[in-house]
Design a protein around this motif. Structure first.
Motif, PDB file in Angstrom:
ATOM      1  N   ALA A  28       0.827  -1.210   0.000  1.00 48.91           N
ATOM      2  CA  ALA A  28       0.000   0.000   0.000  1.00 48.91           C
ATOM      3  C   ALA A  28       0.861   1.259   0.000  1.00 48.91           C
ATOM      4  CB  ALA A  28      -0.924   0.004   1.217  1.00 48.91           C
ATOM      5  N   ASN A  29       2.156   1.112  -0.336  1.00 49.94           N
ATOM      6  CA  ASN A  29       3.048   2.274  -0.294  1.00 49.94           C
ATOM      7  C   ASN A  29       2.608   3.374  -1.250  1.00 49.94           C
ATOM      8  OD1 ASN A  29       3.832   0.352  -2.334  1.00 49.94           O
ATOM      9  ND2 ASN A  29       5.742   1.481  -2.631  1.00 49.94           N
ATOM     10  N   ALA A  30       2.178   2.997  -2.460  1.00 50.45           N
ATOM     11  CA  ALA A  30       1.747   3.997  -3.444  1.00 50.45           C
ATOM     12  C   ALA A  30       0.395   4.591  -3.073  1.00 50.45           C
ATOM     13  CB  ALA A  30       1.697   3.377  -4.838  1.00 50.45           C
ATOM     14  N   ILE A  31      -0.507   3.764  -2.568  1.00 48.70           N
ATOM     15  CA  ILE A  31      -1.827   4.262  -2.145  1.00 48.70           C
ATOM     16  C   ILE A  31      -1.660   5.337  -1.089  1.00 48.70           C
ATOM     17  CG2 ILE A  31      -4.012   3.659  -1.039  1.00 48.70           C
ATOM     18  CD1 ILE A  31      -3.608   0.785  -2.125  1.00 48.70           C
ATOM     19  N   ARG A  32      -0.846   5.037  -0.087  1.00 43.83           N
ATOM     20  CA  ARG A  32      -0.658   5.977   1.020  1.00 43.83           C
ATOM     21  C   ARG A  32      -0.071   7.292   0.552  1.00 43.83           C
ATOM     22  NH1 ARG A  32       3.434   7.720   3.839  1.00 43.83           N
ATOM     23  NH2 ARG A  32       4.880   6.215   2.892  1.00 43.83           N
ATOM     24  N   LEU A  33       0.988   7.221  -0.253  1.00 42.06           N
ATOM     25  CA  LEU A  33       1.692   8.447  -0.619  1.00 42.06           C
ATOM     26  C   LEU A  33       0.924   9.273  -1.655  1.00 42.06           C
ATOM     27  CD1 LEU A  33       4.133   9.932   0.299  1.00 42.06           C
ATOM     28  CD2 LEU A  33       5.522   8.706  -1.366  1.00 42.06           C
ATOM     29  N   VAL A  34       0.236   8.613  -2.586  1.00 47.93           N
ATOM     30  CA  VAL A  34      -0.600   9.360  -3.533  1.00 47.93           C
ATOM     31  C   VAL A  34      -1.673  10.130  -2.770  1.00 47.93           C
ATOM     32  CG1 VAL A  34      -2.368   9.140  -5.329  1.00 47.93           C
ATOM     33  CG2 VAL A  34      -0.202   7.939  -5.571  1.00 47.93           C
ATOM     34  N   ALA A  35      -2.351   9.456  -1.860  1.00 47.73           N
ATOM     35  CA  ALA A  35      -3.401  10.118  -1.078  1.00 47.73           C
ATOM     36  C   ALA A  35      -2.825  11.250  -0.235  1.00 47.73           C
ATOM     37  CB  ALA A  35      -4.104   9.097  -0.189  1.00 47.73           C
ATOM     38  N   SER A  36      -1.668  11.001   0.372  1.00 51.48           N
ATOM     39  CA  SER A  36      -1.026  12.013   1.219  1.00 51.48           C
ATOM     40  C   SER A  36      -0.697  13.271   0.425  1.00 51.48           C
ATOM     41  CB  SER A  36       0.251  11.428   1.836  1.00 51.48           C
ATOM     42  OG  SER A  36       0.970  12.415   2.539  1.00 51.48           O
TER      43      SER A  36
ATOM     44  N   LEU B  93      -4.452  19.862  -1.705  1.00 52.95           N
ATOM     45  CA  LEU B  93      -5.776  20.455  -1.499  1.00 52.95           C
ATOM     46  C   LEU B  93      -5.820  21.287  -0.226  1.00 52.95           C
ATOM     47  CD1 LEU B  93      -8.138  17.540  -2.599  1.00 52.95           C
ATOM     48  CD2 LEU B  93      -7.262  19.450  -3.943  1.00 52.95           C
ATOM     49  N   ASN B  94      -4.929  21.004   0.709  1.00 51.49           N
ATOM     50  CA  ASN B  94      -4.822  21.852   1.901  1.00 51.49           C
ATOM     51  C   ASN B  94      -4.108  23.168   1.588  1.00 51.49           C
ATOM     52  OD1 ASN B  94      -6.182  20.200   3.704  1.00 51.49           O
ATOM     53  ND2 ASN B  94      -4.335  19.114   4.356  1.00 51.49           N
TER      54      ASN B  94
ATOM     55  N   LYS C 152      -4.706  -0.123   6.818  1.00 51.52           N
ATOM     56  CA  LYS C 152      -4.121   0.391   8.060  1.00 51.52           C
ATOM     57  C   LYS C 152      -3.299   1.671   7.804  1.00 51.52           C
ATOM     58  CE  LYS C 152      -3.969  -4.085  10.427  1.00 51.52           C
ATOM     59  NZ  LYS C 152      -4.787  -4.812   9.435  1.00 51.52           N
ATOM     60  N   LEU C 153      -3.918   2.617   7.098  1.00 51.39           N
ATOM     61  CA  LEU C 153      -3.255   3.879   6.756  1.00 51.39           C
ATOM     62  C   LEU C 153      -3.777   4.999   7.648  1.00 51.39           C
ATOM     63  CD1 LEU C 153      -3.442   3.528   2.857  1.00 51.39           C
ATOM     64  CD2 LEU C 153      -1.543   2.919   4.361  1.00 51.39           C
ATOM     65  N   ASP C 154      -3.751   4.761   8.953  1.00 54.83           N
ATOM     66  CA  ASP C 154      -4.340   5.705   9.902  1.00 54.83           C
ATOM     67  C   ASP C 154      -3.697   7.084   9.863  1.00 54.83           C
ATOM     68  OD1 ASP C 154      -5.984   3.650  10.726  1.00 54.83           O
ATOM     69  OD2 ASP C 154      -4.669   3.036  12.372  1.00 54.83           O
ATOM     70  N   SER C 155      -2.432   7.168   9.440  1.00 56.24           N
ATOM     71  CA  SER C 155      -1.736   8.463   9.422  1.00 56.24           C
ATOM     72  C   SER C 155      -2.389   9.455   8.467  1.00 56.24           C
ATOM     73  CB  SER C 155      -0.266   8.275   9.036  1.00 56.24           C
ATOM     74  OG  SER C 155      -0.163   7.716   7.725  1.00 56.24           O
ATOM     75  N   LEU C 156      -3.143   8.961   7.478  1.00 56.12           N
ATOM     76  CA  LEU C 156      -3.785   9.867   6.527  1.00 56.12           C
ATOM     77  C   LEU C 156      -4.858  10.725   7.189  1.00 56.12           C
ATOM     78  CD1 LEU C 156      -4.186   7.601   3.355  1.00 56.12           C
ATOM     79  CD2 LEU C 156      -2.533   9.445   3.719  1.00 56.12           C
ATOM     80  N   ARG C 157      -5.410  10.251   8.289  1.00 50.92           N
ATOM     81  CA  ARG C 157      -6.425  11.051   8.977  1.00 50.92           C
ATOM     82  C   ARG C 157      -5.864  12.361   9.488  1.00 50.92           C
ATOM     83  NH1 ARG C 157      -7.744   5.862  10.985  1.00 50.92           N
ATOM     84  NH2 ARG C 157      -9.767   5.118  10.199  1.00 50.92           N
ATOM     85  N   ASN C 158      -4.564  12.382   9.770  1.00 54.73           N
ATOM     86  CA  ASN C 158      -3.932  13.607  10.286  1.00 54.73           C
ATOM     87  C   ASN C 158      -3.888  14.720   9.242  1.00 54.73           C
ATOM     88  OD1 ASN C 158      -3.408  12.220  12.701  1.00 54.73           O
ATOM     89  ND2 ASN C 158      -1.419  11.504  11.956  1.00 54.73           N
ATOM     90  N   LEU C 159      -4.065  14.366   7.978  1.00 57.61           N
ATOM     91  CA  LEU C 159      -3.982  15.365   6.910  1.00 57.61           C
ATOM     92  C   LEU C 159      -5.350  15.953   6.554  1.00 57.61           C
ATOM     93  CD1 LEU C 159      -1.525  13.474   4.543  1.00 57.61           C
ATOM     94  CD2 LEU C 159      -1.002  15.434   5.981  1.00 57.61           C
ATOM     95  N   LEU C 160      -6.395  15.436   7.165  1.00 55.44           N
ATOM     96  CA  LEU C 160      -7.731  15.910   6.841  1.00 55.44           C
ATOM     97  C   LEU C 160      -8.004  17.258   7.494  1.00 55.44           C
ATOM     98  CD1 LEU C 160      -9.834  12.634   7.169  1.00 55.44           C
ATOM     99  CD2 LEU C 160      -8.805  13.631   5.137  1.00 55.44           C
ATOM    100  N   LYS C 161      -8.701  18.115   6.731  1.00 54.40           N
ATOM    101  CA  LYS C 161      -9.167  19.402   7.273  1.00 54.40           C
ATOM    102  C   LYS C 161     -10.665  19.462   7.097  1.00 54.40           C
ATOM    103  CE  LYS C 161      -5.189  22.504   6.926  1.00 54.40           C
ATOM    104  NZ  LYS C 161      -4.714  23.797   6.387  1.00 54.40           N
TER     105      LYS C 161
END
Length: 290
Positions: free
Chosen positions: A36-44, A50-51, A281-290
């Motif tokens: 899921a390395n690409a999924i995580r980083l693309v989303a991040s 967008l932020n 299990k990409l919980d760290s992406l929640r930290n980027l949400l606004k």
């Protein structure tokens, strides 16, 4: 306040983030987890973009992995490129799912490259007086720079970017204009696309000639003004040089029958987003949400 549009070169970004985090694949293998390395980083990256800015229109452009019109014109176009690695191919569908969940429209057209989708998107946006920012690591996109289109170029990894605008383009790209990029590739070639251009004429000479004559066609119109060696090289490669220029030219007419409203930024799909990040299990992406 003027409206703004974003377009992301999906293939360019996907490959870039996959190889930037290639070493992480060992972790997934050792723990018997789907990569899921690409999924995580693309989303991040998309969440961070967008932020940084609010966009009214948003597109994630992809190649269709079908034979393109360029390959029909030149069989060796992009010959030698390796197929997408299985570890990345397995992530592709959920990359598209999470990009869509974040709110970007996704476009892939059989027989058409992402470059042409991006160019055509910029055209219909610019025609409606909308400013566009392209995010890519593909230098072909630089020909699209205009008064209302800029290119944010990934320079180092994915965190360092270089912005090309109409105002700074000549300074950044050897004194050439965006419209001269296809001419430049027609002469000096492009190894990434397997285009050889005019054999024996390098980038420096190509730039010098384009600064003097303006275009590939005008160089041929003044072929007798070139020194004997240069003239011989250009004459020997005339048809191929013009073919290379044509292949390097991004089309702008692919989306002519489409409404810009089809590319309005969508609402964030929380349910789909949560489904994907929970599964991987990409919980760290929640930290980027606004």
């Amino acid at each position: 306040m003027s409206k703004k549009a974003i377009v992301i070169d999906g293939n360019s970004l996907i490959y870039r983030v996959f190889y930037a985090t290639y070493q992480q694949l060992d972790y997934y293998k050792k723990n018997n987890l789907p990569p899921a390395n690409a999924i995580r980083l693309v989303a991040s990256i998309i969440l961070k973009l967008l932020n940084e800015n609010q966009y009214d229109y948003a597109l994630f452009a992809l190649d269709s992995h079908k034979k393109t019109f360029r390959t029909e014109q030149f069989e060796d176009y992009k010959a030698g490129r390796k197929p997408m690695p299985e570890e990345l191919l397995s992530q592709l569908e959920d990359i598209k799912n999470i990009v869509s969940a974040i709110g970007l429209n996704i476009e892939a057209i059989p027989g058409i490259e992402a470059d042409d989708i991006i160019g055509s998107y910029c055209k219909i946006m610019n025609d409606s007086d909308i400013d566009v920012t392209i995010f890519t690591s593909d230098r072909d996109m630089l020909q699209l720079v205009s008064p209302k289109t800029s290119v944010s170029f990934f320079v180092k990894g994915i965190s360092v970017r270089d912005l090309y605008t109409e105002q700074n383009f000549c300074q950044k790209f050897m004194g050439l204009k965006p419209c001269q990029i296809p001419d430049f590739k027609g002469i000096s070639g492009d190894s990434s696309d397997n285009l050889t251009g005019v054999k024996g004429i390098g980038p420096k000479t190509a730039v010098s000639l384009l600064q003097k004559y303006g275009s590939l066609d005008d160089i041929y119109n003044h072929i007798n003004d070139l020194n004997e060696t240069q003239a011989k090289k250009f004459n020997e490669c005339k048809d191929h040089a013009k073919l290379c220029k044509s292949l390097a030219t991004i089309r702008l007419d692919i989306l002519n029958n489409r409404s810009i409203n089809e590319f309005l930024t969508k609402n964030f799909n929380v349910e789909e987003f949560e489904k994907i990040i929970t599964y991987y299990k990409l919980d760290s992406l929640r930290n980027l949400l606004k």
